[in-house]
Design a protein around this motif. Structure first.
Motif, PDB file in Angstrom:
ATOM      1  N   GLY B  82      75.337 -31.184  61.995  1.00 36.61           N
ATOM      2  CA  GLY B  82      73.983 -30.983  62.504  1.00 36.61           C
ATOM      3  C   GLY B  82      73.936 -29.865  63.527  1.00 36.61           C
ATOM      4  N   VAL B  83      74.956 -29.818  64.394  1.00 34.56           N
ATOM      5  CA  VAL B  83      75.017 -28.756  65.404  1.00 34.56           C
ATOM      6  C   VAL B  83      75.234 -27.408  64.726  1.00 34.56           C
ATOM      7  N   ARG B  84      76.217 -27.367  63.801  1.00 33.77           N
ATOM      8  CA  ARG B  84      76.575 -26.082  63.182  1.00 33.77           C
ATOM      9  C   ARG B  84      75.449 -25.508  62.342  1.00 33.77           C
ATOM     10  N   ALA B  85      74.576 -26.384  61.798  1.00 30.64           N
ATOM     11  CA  ALA B  85      73.446 -25.896  61.015  1.00 30.64           C
ATOM     12  C   ALA B  85      72.474 -25.110  61.892  1.00 30.64           C
ATOM     13  N   ARG B  86      72.458 -25.415  63.200  1.00 29.34           N
ATOM     14  CA  ARG B  86      71.457 -24.797  64.081  1.00 29.34           C
ATOM     15  C   ARG B  86      72.056 -23.776  65.035  1.00 29.34           C
ATOM     16  N   VAL B  87      73.365 -23.534  64.907  1.00 25.04           N
ATOM     17  CA  VAL B  87      74.038 -22.611  65.822  1.00 25.04           C
ATOM     18  C   VAL B  87      74.620 -21.445  65.028  1.00 25.04           C
ATOM     19  N   GLY B  88      74.602 -20.259  65.610  1.00 23.81           N
ATOM     20  CA  GLY B  88      75.267 -19.094  65.031  1.00 23.81           C
ATOM     21  C   GLY B  88      76.430 -18.702  65.929  1.00 23.81           C
ATOM     22  N   TYR B  89      77.559 -18.398  65.331  1.00 19.75           N
ATOM     23  CA  TYR B  89      78.762 -18.136  66.118  1.00 19.75           C
ATOM     24  C   TYR B  89      79.323 -16.761  65.780  1.00 19.75           C
ATOM     25  N   MET B  90      79.617 -15.994  66.817  1.00 15.76           N
ATOM     26  CA  MET B  90      80.245 -14.689  66.641  1.00 15.76           C
ATOM     27  C   MET B  90      81.606 -14.752  67.301  1.00 15.76           C
ATOM     28  N   PRO B  91      82.704 -14.793  66.526  1.00 16.23           N
ATOM     29  CA  PRO B  91      84.030 -14.932  67.134  1.00 16.23           C
ATOM     30  C   PRO B  91      84.474 -13.643  67.815  1.00 16.23           C
ATOM     31  N   GLU B  92      85.481 -13.807  68.679  1.00 14.91           N
ATOM     32  CA  GLU B  92      85.961 -12.665  69.447  1.00 14.91           C
ATOM     33  C   GLU B  92      86.763 -11.699  68.571  1.00 14.91           C
ATOM     34  N   HIS B  93      87.613 -12.268  67.711  1.00  8.46           N
ATOM     35  CA  HIS B  93      88.575 -11.427  67.008  1.00  8.46           C
ATOM     36  C   HIS B  93      88.008 -10.883  65.714  1.00  8.46           C
ATOM     37  N   ASP B  94      88.754  -9.936  65.147  1.00  4.26           N
ATOM     38  CA  ASP B  94      88.411  -9.327  63.883  1.00  4.26           C
ATOM     39  C   ASP B  94      88.292 -10.416  62.831  1.00  4.26           C
ATOM     40  N   SER B  95      87.177 -10.487  62.143  1.00  9.83           N
ATOM     41  CA  SER B  95      86.994 -11.588  61.208  1.00  9.83           C
ATOM     42  C   SER B  95      86.241 -11.156  59.958  1.00  9.83           C
ATOM     43  N   LEU B  96      86.381  -9.873  59.581  1.00 11.36           N
ATOM     44  CA  LEU B  96      85.613  -9.402  58.429  1.00 11.36           C
ATOM     45  C   LEU B  96      86.541  -8.917  57.322  1.00 11.36           C
ATOM     46  N   PRO B  97      86.339  -9.396  56.082  1.00 15.19           N
ATOM     47  CA  PRO B  97      87.139  -8.879  54.971  1.00 15.19           C
ATOM     48  C   PRO B  97      86.776  -7.411  54.727  1.00 15.19           C
ATOM     49  N   PRO B  98      87.771  -6.517  54.679  1.00 10.67           N
ATOM     50  CA  PRO B  98      87.453  -5.081  54.612  1.00 10.67           C
ATOM     51  C   PRO B  98      86.874  -4.631  53.272  1.00 10.67           C
ATOM     52  N   ASP B  99      87.129  -5.386  52.187  1.00 12.58           N
ATOM     53  CA  ASP B  99      86.736  -4.871  50.870  1.00 12.58           C
ATOM     54  C   ASP B  99      85.390  -5.409  50.367  1.00 12.58           C
ATOM     55  N   LEU B 100      84.582  -5.947  51.291  1.00  8.99           N
ATOM     56  CA  LEU B 100      83.225  -6.346  50.909  1.00  8.99           C
ATOM     57  C   LEU B 100      82.235  -5.459  51.665  1.00  8.99           C
ATOM     58  N   SER B 101      81.036  -5.320  51.108  1.00  9.42           N
ATOM     59  CA  SER B 101      80.008  -4.612  51.863  1.00  9.42           C
ATOM     60  C   SER B 101      79.382  -5.596  52.848  1.00  9.42           C
ATOM     61  N   ALA B 102      78.787  -5.043  53.904  1.00 11.41           N
ATOM     62  CA  ALA B 102      78.159  -5.899  54.909  1.00 11.41           C
ATOM     63  C   ALA B 102      77.084  -6.767  54.268  1.00 11.41           C
ATOM     64  N   ARG B 139      77.901  -0.209  52.231  1.00 10.51           N
ATOM     65  CA  ARG B 139      79.263   0.366  52.319  1.00 10.51           C
ATOM     66  C   ARG B 139      80.262  -0.729  52.649  1.00 10.51           C
ATOM     67  N   GLN B 140      81.528  -0.521  52.255  1.00  6.23           N
ATOM     68  CA  GLN B 140      82.568  -1.512  52.553  1.00  6.23           C
ATOM     69  C   GLN B 140      82.838  -1.588  54.048  1.00  6.23           C
ATOM     70  N   VAL B 141      82.985  -2.808  54.547  1.00  9.47           N
ATOM     71  CA  VAL B 141      83.160  -3.046  55.973  1.00  9.47           C
ATOM     72  C   VAL B 141      84.433  -2.365  56.511  1.00  9.47           C
ATOM     73  N   GLY B 142      85.445  -2.249  55.638  1.00 11.00           N
ATOM     74  CA  GLY B 142      86.709  -1.625  56.048  1.00 11.00           C
ATOM     75  C   GLY B 142      86.524  -0.222  56.624  1.00 11.00           C
ATOM     76  N   GLY B 143      85.469   0.473  56.210  1.00 14.52           N
ATOM     77  CA  GLY B 143      85.236   1.834  56.688  1.00 14.52           C
ATOM     78  C   GLY B 143      84.361   1.900  57.929  1.00 14.52           C
ATOM     79  N   TYR B 144      83.990   0.756  58.482  1.00 15.10           N
ATOM     80  CA  TYR B 144      83.082   0.734  59.628  1.00 15.10           C
ATOM     81  C   TYR B 144      83.827   1.002  60.935  1.00 15.10           C
ATOM     82  N   SER B 145      83.108   1.496  61.938  1.00 18.03           N
ATOM     83  CA  SER B 145      83.644   1.634  63.285  1.00 18.03           C
ATOM     84  C   SER B 145      83.645   0.263  63.957  1.00 18.03           C
ATOM     85  N   THR B 146      84.353   0.177  65.104  1.00 16.19           N
ATOM     86  CA  THR B 146      84.391  -1.105  65.828  1.00 16.19           C
ATOM     87  C   THR B 146      82.980  -1.585  66.168  1.00 16.19           C
TER      88      THR B 146
END
Lengths: 289, 313
Positions: B82-102, B139-146
């Motif tokens: 119930g909590v997670r359905a209503r909360v959005g979380y942005m983690p600190e560390h790198d957490s994006l697969p590079p070979d997908l588009s945003a 564009r693929q996320v792998g090519g993005y800047s920080t």
């Protein structure tokens, strides 16, 4: 009230009051996305090469058997033998697909984005496993369906076609057993390793390393040891279950499983249960870190 | 009677004697009691102070060792989904697969939050537009800047229209301009979008500008939790940052009788009148130093914490 053409209106942030789907629909969405991933669909060309080479080879084998069956009526390979004959390819397939399904998510660190959502760790693990099992059944079961099509044209009479259909159906069920055993081992191994190449090697290794144990049991001067030998390798284990199911009076007693058929079935089910339990425990732990 | 009933309905997050120990030895959180209302909340503390542990408890990912916690009126130990359905979380560390588009990634994660297929795609585009990544989203996320990656992480936290965002070090790895842009975006989300935000940071000076409420923790203990308006601004300071030669500049400013103090890489100068700007700029120009940043900051909040934090260092 019409606005002039060419003007872009920033309508600002929109809150969402609409429908939110439940646990089952989220599971299905992840399952469907994972099934696509297993074949490299929606991915780069590079991710498609290996799975589709294997799909191609299995399809060619299926087509050749189908053609022979349709032309001459000769049964080259029985339905239940097909997954066994193409077993090495199945090991290769899970070694490629399982790391793509789970190691990749570990490596990119995307799991916190999953587990901060209303998605249970067990659901994640089971969606990935179900996708891999489905992929195997689609490919190897697909070859069995091809063979059935060939057979349906060669046999005479509706009754015989129905008999073929029953055989083919049992063959697909047997393929599904292969798929669940191979899939759960592969997904479990891949879930422990971040690097895809390492995970692929470890999966192939986990199927190879038990081969010598089987060989050792065959050297022992005991018939019982010979009959139990196949328990110690995942591929021969499922083969043993197949012998029990499809060849109850096997003529080849020397390499047979003797009276241990039910034991083979029990060990196979136990192995699946163990792998799935460990897999779920693994993701419960991952979700907390 | 649960904690939620004893508090008013508008309480966003409430904890009572919240404690988390790992294996009975390491104490990550110790007897933490806070209560905050909706708005933008800054969660400040050094690395290892217990910020990430607190966030994981709020999300229901970690069970507290003892104490009670409520998020949006729900108990994450009882109803984590119930909590997670209503909360959005942005983690600190790198957490994006590079070979997908945003666009693909945010759409997929929207579906994982229970959005129907078409809605997920529409909201993913919208979320990416709000964080300023509209043109690049295929564009693929792998090519993005920080900076772009941080924005994708923010977009995926927004896609399912949460009531609360938990942002763990959203300015990590960004240059000063990127940091300012990210903070402005967070402020916009908190004010215009009507979504409450908890911003974690180890830099107080950064979050104090945009927050309504500040919580400072250190070594798992609460240092202070208060509304920023309660810590009223008395004087303003100018923050000066140069890429190199901070010492030289400090020396020169002291010679010019400006009471300069150091704060990490930055130099702080009390703003007396408009001439202060000119005098600093002249000093920088004379020394021929590359100026990174020169802006105004509220002064007293930092001081209020500085004394307490210093005692723990």
């Amino acid at each position: 009230m019409s606005s002039p053409a060419g003007v872009i209106h920033d309508i600002g942030y929109q809150r969402y009051e609409g429908e939110r789907l439940g646990r089952g629909d989220v599971f299905l969405a992840l399952y469907a996305a994972s099934l696509r991933t297993a074949f490299g669909l929606g991915r780069s060309f590079k991710a498609k090469i290996f799975p589709w080479i294997i799909v191609g080879v299995v399809a060619i084998v299926g087509i050749v058997i189908m053609a022979i069956r349709a032309q001459t009526g000769e049964v080259v390979i029985k339905y239940a033998e097909l997954p066994e004959v193409l077993g090495t390819l199945m090991v290769l397939f899970v070694a490629i697909a399982a790391p793509e399904l789970v190691s990749r998510d570990l490596h990119s660190g995307v799991l916190p984005l999953y587990f901060s959502r209303p998605l249970r760790p067990a659901d994640y693990a089971l969606a990935k496993l179900s996708a891999l099992v489905t992929a195997i059944v689609l490919v190897w079961g697909g070859a069995q369906v091809l063979v059935f099509i060939g057979a349906a044209f060669s046999v005479k009479g509706f009754g015989n076609v129905m008999n073929e259909l029953a055989d083919a159906g049992l063959g697909v069920v047997y393929t599904a057993l292969y798929a669940v055993v191979f899939g759960s081992i592969a997904i479990l191994v891949a879930s422990l390793l971040k690097r895809r190449a390492v995970a692929a090697a470890a999966i192939v290794g986990s199927f190879l390393i038990t081969g010598p144990i089987v060989a050792m049991f065959y050297i022992l001067p005991s018939e019982t040891a010979h009959q139990l030998a196949q328990l110690f390798n995942p591929a021969s284990l499922v083969g043993g279950v197949g012998d029990w199911l499809f060849e109850p009076s096997s003529s080849n007693e020397e390499l047979g499983i003797g009276p241990f058929g039910p034991l083979y079935a029990l060990v196979a089910l136990g192995l699946i249960a163990l792998c799935v339990t460990l897999l779920i425990a693994r993701y419960r732990k991952v979700s907390k870190s | 009677m649960t904690l939620g009933h004893t508090l008013s309905r508008v309480t966003l997050i409430a904890t009572e004697s919240l404690t988390k120990t790992y294996g009975g030895r390491v104490t990550a959180l110790s007897d933490l009691t806070v209560s905050v209302e909706p708005g933008i909340i800054g969660l400040v503390g050094a690395n290892g102070a217990g910020k990430s542990t607190l966030i994981k408890i709020l999300l229901g990912l970690l069970p507290p060792t003892s104490g009670r916690v409520h998020v949006l009126g729900l108990d994450p130990t009882v109803d984590p989904m119930g909590v997670r359905a209503r909360v959005g979380y942005m983690p600190e560390h790198d957490s994006l697969p590079p070979d997908l588009s945003a666009a693909e990634l945010v759409t997929h994660l929207g579906r994982m939050s229970g959005l129907p297929k078409t809605t997920a795609r529409e909201r993913a585009s919208e979320a990416l537009r709000h964080v300023g990544l509209y043109e690049e989203r295929y564009r693929q996320v792998g090519g993005y800047s920080t900076g772009m990656k941080q924005r994708v992480k923010l977009a995926q936290a927004l896609v399912h229209d949460p009531d609360l965002l938990l942002l763990d070090e959203p300015t990590n790895g960004l240059d000063p301009a990127g940091r300012d842009a990210m903070l402005a975006l967070v402020q916009r989300i908190g004010t215009e979008f009507g979504i409450s935000v908890v911003v974690c940071s180890h830099l107080l000076g950064e979050v104090e500008r945009i927050c309504d409420h500040l919580i400072a923790i250190d070594g798992g203990k609460l240092l202070r939790s208060d509304n920023v308006s309660a810590m009223t601004t008395s004087t303003d300071v100018l923050v000066v940052e140069v890429s190199e030669g901070s010492e030289e500049l400090e020396q020169r400013l002291l010679e010019m009788r400006l009471p300069v103090t150091r704060d990490g890489h930055a130099l702080l100068v009390p703003l007396e009148d408009d001439l202060t700007y000119d005098r600093i700029l002249t000093a920088v120009a004379d020394l021929d130093l590359p100026l990174h940043r020169l802006d105004q900051r509220r002064h007293r909040v930092a001081e209020l914490f500085a004394d307490r934090e210093a005692a723990h260092v």
